[in-house]
Enzyme design. Structure first.
Site, mmCIF file in Angstrom:
data_model
loop_
_atom_site.group_PDB
_atom_site.id
_atom_site.type_symbol
_atom_site.label_atom_id
_atom_site.label_comp_id
_atom_site.label_asym_id
_atom_site.label_seq_id
_atom_site.Cartn_x
_atom_site.Cartn_y
_atom_site.Cartn_z
ATOM 1 N N GLU A 282 0.860 -1.176 0.000
ATOM 2 C CA GLU A 282 0.000 0.000 0.000
ATOM 3 C C GLU A 282 0.901 1.232 0.000
ATOM 4 O O GLU A 282 1.665 1.457 0.927
ATOM 5 C CB GLU A 282 -0.923 -0.045 1.229
ATOM 6 C CG GLU A 282 -2.012 0.991 1.210
ATOM 7 C CD GLU A 282 -2.889 0.957 -0.031
ATOM 8 O OE1 GLU A 282 -2.950 -0.051 -0.740
ATOM 9 O OE2 GLU A 282 -3.495 2.002 -0.317
ATOM 10 N N GLU A 313 -0.839 9.805 -5.448
ATOM 11 C CA GLU A 313 0.292 8.882 -5.331
ATOM 12 C C GLU A 313 0.681 8.303 -6.692
ATOM 13 O O GLU A 313 1.856 8.015 -6.931
ATOM 14 C CB GLU A 313 -0.048 7.774 -4.327
ATOM 15 C CG GLU A 313 -0.139 8.303 -2.890
ATOM 16 C CD GLU A 313 -1.069 7.528 -1.977
ATOM 17 O OE1 GLU A 313 -1.363 8.058 -0.891
ATOM 18 O OE2 GLU A 313 -1.511 6.418 -2.337
ATOM 19 N N ASP A 471 -6.796 2.694 2.762
ATOM 20 C CA ASP A 471 -6.232 1.420 3.246
ATOM 21 C C ASP A 471 -7.315 0.341 3.253
ATOM 22 O O ASP A 471 -7.073 -0.815 2.897
ATOM 23 C CB ASP A 471 -5.682 1.571 4.673
ATOM 24 C CG ASP A 471 -4.706 2.744 4.781
ATOM 25 O OD1 ASP A 471 -4.037 3.036 3.768
ATOM 26 O OD2 ASP A 471 -4.633 3.359 5.855
HETATM 27 P P1 ADP Z 1 -6.006 7.438 3.395
HETATM 28 O O1 ADP Z 1 -4.509 7.448 3.353
HETATM 29 O O2 ADP Z 1 -6.570 8.278 4.510
HETATM 30 O O3 ADP Z 1 -6.550 6.065 3.362
HETATM 31 P P2 ADP Z 1 -6.185 7.871 0.557
HETATM 32 O O4 ADP Z 1 -5.995 9.137 -0.166
HETATM 33 O O5 ADP Z 1 -5.172 6.787 0.369
HETATM 34 O O6 ADP Z 1 -6.427 8.207 2.077
HETATM 35 O O7 ADP Z 1 -7.591 7.236 0.141
HETATM 36 C C1 ADP Z 1 -8.756 7.926 0.223
HETATM 37 C C2 ADP Z 1 -9.799 7.171 -0.622
HETATM 38 O O8 ADP Z 1 -10.961 7.002 0.149
HETATM 39 C C3 ADP Z 1 -10.222 7.953 -1.855
HETATM 40 O O9 ADP Z 1 -9.417 7.602 -2.951
HETATM 41 C C4 ADP Z 1 -11.659 7.524 -2.051
HETATM 42 O O10 ADP Z 1 -11.710 6.412 -2.924
HETATM 43 C C5 ADP Z 1 -12.111 7.069 -0.662
HETATM 44 N N1 ADP Z 1 -13.018 8.027 -0.021
HETATM 45 C C6 ADP Z 1 -12.701 9.238 0.475
HETATM 46 N N2 ADP Z 1 -13.808 9.849 0.971
HETATM 47 C C7 ADP Z 1 -14.830 8.984 0.809
HETATM 48 C C8 ADP Z 1 -16.239 9.031 1.102
HETATM 49 N N3 ADP Z 1 -16.776 10.102 1.671
HETATM 50 N N4 ADP Z 1 -16.998 7.963 0.753
HETATM 51 C C9 ADP Z 1 -16.445 6.874 0.174
HETATM 52 N N5 ADP Z 1 -15.133 6.787 -0.149
HETATM 53 C C10 ADP Z 1 -14.334 7.817 0.170
#
Ligand code: ADP
Length: 489
Positions: A282, A313, A471
């Site tokens: 990841e 990323e 994640d």
């Molecule tokens: P983190 O590192 O906090 O996991 P990332 O940027 O890797 O954050 O991933 C965030 C992902 O979560 C986004 O790409 C999106 O697909 C999903 N996401 C963000 N907000 C929402 C939401 N409100 N509902 C559903 N999926 C979400």
């Protein structure tokens, strides 16, 4: 496919995958777990801390703009800057002294597990995946408390030369200090007064103080490393994260190459008795380009099978691999960026010699898989839909404690904007005869050099929490894939 047909497919996929997860024999998850201490700071608390530290001191330090936090005045300076600008910020601290000071002077409202490996371990254990073997090189007593207390979540220890899997709460190192990150949330409208310099916070946001004590190492003691072949015999896959903590140089004279080599050795050792083992990494934001490139070209390339990442990323990864133009186009965020995202995914798949690249974005997921992957595109699609349901559940509930919580994600509708965004990619792929409109709409595409799976995702309009959703998506899709592969054996 119309949105309501997608909704139907979502329900079918969720029930299919949730029934198959029991096929998984076990998953190894390493390295980064920490405790997130969350505090919503109020006006009177800001005032009290400023008075305690002295307004002049704080004002002077704001001008210095500390890049890391060495003492409470640095902390207060960065908090006031973040509040003044209404911007999110993450600042490292290299000792645990600030934690002690914050505990004495602020105290958190709540604490939860943080770090990619920690979040993923708890999620998989909560979904009743058999033998979730979690490994964090700094398992303290506090850290152990934040792992879910379930018999399928295990921690590897070696006693009298024998590998034993224990509950983290029976395996922690009593002398180990905890890695505790502080998340200070603040609200729009909060007034801050530092000797007449008054402002009102323009927007809700947060400051993260990320704990990076000197003893933090992405590593494993030799006695455990030697037992990895035994550990990996009974499991199907590994999810590895936290490589961003590797530093360019260490005080003891070692450098990033030493730790990259150790990381590769761990993967090779895991594969010794289980060469077909699937390994997912990841990815995350890594400022240092030397480290970012080393992780991709030396750890991920050739050793890992699957990579998960968000759109920013993807751009960062492409950038250090020499694809600046596509990276730039991904970041443009115009209607063509989705095409670049797809092209970028294919580049990552080929360049890094992977079996699978999964990109998650707000509204859709794109997954490219190698032609020889032992799974059909429909199964890949089911895995993505399962992952999106988990994401929706996490965004609406804040936490997934069991499969019933996970199923709450099915109530969240498919995001119509994400569905619309996919049309640009459809036009591009159909125009180039990479696929037919029908295949695109089903999300299952057999291109000449790779397979492509695209799904619109479910998005929660007013999420309870957003930390760690990426994640959850990647881990959910990866274990769904493991379950599907085992079904076919
Ligand atoms: P983190 O590192 O906090 O996991 P990332 O940027 O890797 O954050 O991933 C965030 C992902 O979560 C986004 O790409 C999106 O697909 C999903 N996401 C963000 N907000 C929402 C939401 N409100 N509902 C559903 N999926 C979400």
């Amino acid at each position: 496919m119309e949105i309501d047909e997608w909704e139907k497919l979502y329900s079918e996929s969720f029930s299919n995958i949730s029934g198959l997860l029991k096929n998984i024999n076990g998953v190894f998850v390493a390295y980064n777990s920490n405790v997130d201490a969350i505090k919503h700071i109020r006006e009177h608390e800001v005032k009290r801390l400023i008075n305690l530290l002295g307004c002049r001191n704080v004002q002077q330090r704001i001008l210095d703009y500390p890049r890391d936090i060495k003492d409470p005045v640095d902390f207060m300076a960065r908090l006031i800057i973040a509040m003044r600008d209404g911007k999110a910020a993450e600042v490292p601290t290299y000792t645990t002294d600030l934690h002690d000071w914050l505990m004495d002077n602020l105290v958190f409202d709540k604490a939860r597990i943080g770090g990619q490996a920690g979040i993923i371990s708890n999620l998989l254990a909560s979904l009743d995946v058999k033998d979730v073997i979690t490994y964090v090189p700094w398992l303290s007593r506090e850290q152990a408390e934040y792992f879910v207390d379930k018999p399928n979540l295990k921690y590897p220890v070696v006693e009298d030369g024998t590998l034993i899997l224990k509950s983290p709460k029976d395996a922690y190192e009593p002398e180990q200090k905890a890695k505790i990150n502080w998340i200070i949330e603040f609200s729009k409208g909060t007034k801050v007064d530092c000797s007449g310099d008054v402002f009102s916070v323009p927007r809700d946001n947060r400051l993260i103080v990320s704990s990076r004590p000197k003893w933090l190492r992405i590593d494993m003691p030799n006695y455990l490393y030697e037992h990895l072949p035994e550990l990996s015999k009974g499991i199907d896959g590994a999810i590895l994260a936290g490589y961003q903590m590797i530093k360019e140089n260490y005080d003891d004279g070692s450098d990033c190459h030493n730790y990259v080599e150790k990381a590769v050795n761990v993967i090779e050792k895991l594969k010794e008795t289980n060469p077909k083992m699937r390994i997912h990494v990841e990815f995350t934001s890594i400022q240092n380009k030397v480290i970012r490139k080393a992780i991709l070209t030396e750890i991920v390339s050739r050793h890992v099978t699957s990579l998960g990442l968000d759109t920013v990323e993807v751009a960062n990864a492409l950038n250090v691999l020499g694809y600046e133009e596509i990276a730039y186009a991904v970041m443009e965020k115009d209607e063509k960026s989705i095409i670049s995202l797809y092209e970028g995914a294919v580049k990552l798949l080929c360049e890094l010699d992977l079996e699978r690249v999964h990109i998650h974005s707000l509204g859709f997921y794109i997954c490219v898989a190698s032609k020889d992957y032992p799974l059909d595109v429909e199964s890949h699609r089911q895995s993505l839909l399962f992952a999106s349901t988990l994401a929706a559940a996490q965004a609406s509930l804040g936490d997934i404690n069991n499969m019933e919580d996970a199923s709450a994600g099915l109530q969240v509708p498919v995001y119509d904007q994400g569905y619309e965004d996919l049309k640009q990619l459809e036009k591009y792929l159909v125009r180039r005869s990479i696929c037919s409109a029908k295949d695109f709409e089903d999300g299952c595409i057999h291109a000449s050099t790779h397979n492509l799976i695209i799904v619109p995702s479910k998005v929660v309009k007013e999420p309870v929490a957003t930390v760690g959703i990426g994640d959850t998506i990647s881990a959910g899709a990866f274990v769904a894939i493991l379950a599907k592969i085992n079904e076919n054996l």
